[in-house]
Design an enzyme around this catalytic site. Structure first.
Site, PDB file in Angstrom:
ATOM      1  CB  ILE A  24      -0.976   0.019   1.208  1.00  0.00           C
ATOM      2  CG1 ILE A  24      -1.875   1.262   1.149  1.00  0.00           C
ATOM      3  CG2 ILE A  24      -0.251  -0.122   2.528  1.00  0.00           C
ATOM      4  CD1 ILE A  24      -3.039   1.235   2.138  1.00  0.00           C
TER       5      ILE A  24
ATOM      6  CE1 TYR B  56      -1.778  -0.158   7.188  1.00  0.00           C
ATOM      7  CE2 TYR B  56       0.274  -0.873   8.173  1.00  0.00           C
ATOM      8  CZ  TYR B  56      -0.439  -0.422   7.077  1.00  0.00           C
ATOM      9  OH  TYR B  56       0.197  -0.229   5.877  1.00  0.00           O
TER      10      TYR B  56
ATOM     11  CD  GLU C  58       3.703  -9.812   6.096  1.00  0.00           C
ATOM     12  OE1 GLU C  58       3.403 -11.008   6.251  1.00  0.00           O
ATOM     13  OE2 GLU C  58       3.401  -9.166   5.059  1.00  0.00           O
TER      14      GLU C  58
END
Length: 151
Positions: free
Chosen positions: A74, A120, A108
């Protein structure tokens, strides 16, 4: 901050723009050929594009396997960061993963990337463990993070 952004599925025609963002964002960028493989041959791959009036400003790659979704990469264009586009892109990716039947999502992040980890966590991800020496450029550890969509 409230920039108009749309999210859509990536196509082969988007590879050049995505590759440009990849090179600007990562010390070990994927190749154009890798993105082509993802678009054409990997039946598990689904990539979400973030687009504004400036064009493609970000992307999120996912592998959807059975009821799990693994975020492969991303990134947001460096000159477009700080506008909450990454958060909105992750939210869009999470919604697509749910629509496609995923029960959980994993990824990860470099142990030094606290900005990403905080994003996150804000989206419900929890720490799941460490992958020792995961990154081959400097052998930095990766933190594995998970979110269960049913919790």
């Amino acid at each position: 901050m409230n920039e108009n952004v749309t999210f859509r599925k990536m196509t082969v025609e988007d590879i050049d723009a995505v590759y440009d963002i990849e090179v600007l964002s990562f010390s070990l960028p994927w190749t154009k050929e890798a993105f082509f493989y993802e678009m054409v041959d990997n039946k598990h791959a689904y990539y979400v594009i973030a687009e504004t009036e400036k064009g493609i400003v970000g992307y999120c790659g996912m592998w959807l396997v059975m009821d799990e979704c693994h975020v492969t990469n991303i990134a947001i264009r460096p000159d477009e960061r700080g506008k909450k586009l990454g958060e909105r892109l992750m939210e869009a990716a999470m919604e697509i993963a749910k629509e496609k039947g995923a029960m959980l999502m994993t990824l990860e992040a470099r142990v030094s990337n606290h900005v990403a980890q905080n994003l996150y966590r804000k989206l419900g991800f929890k720490n799941g463990g460490i992958r020792k020496r995961y990154y081959s450029d400097n052998y930095e550890d990766a933190i594995v993070m998970w979110v269960n969509f049913n919790e």
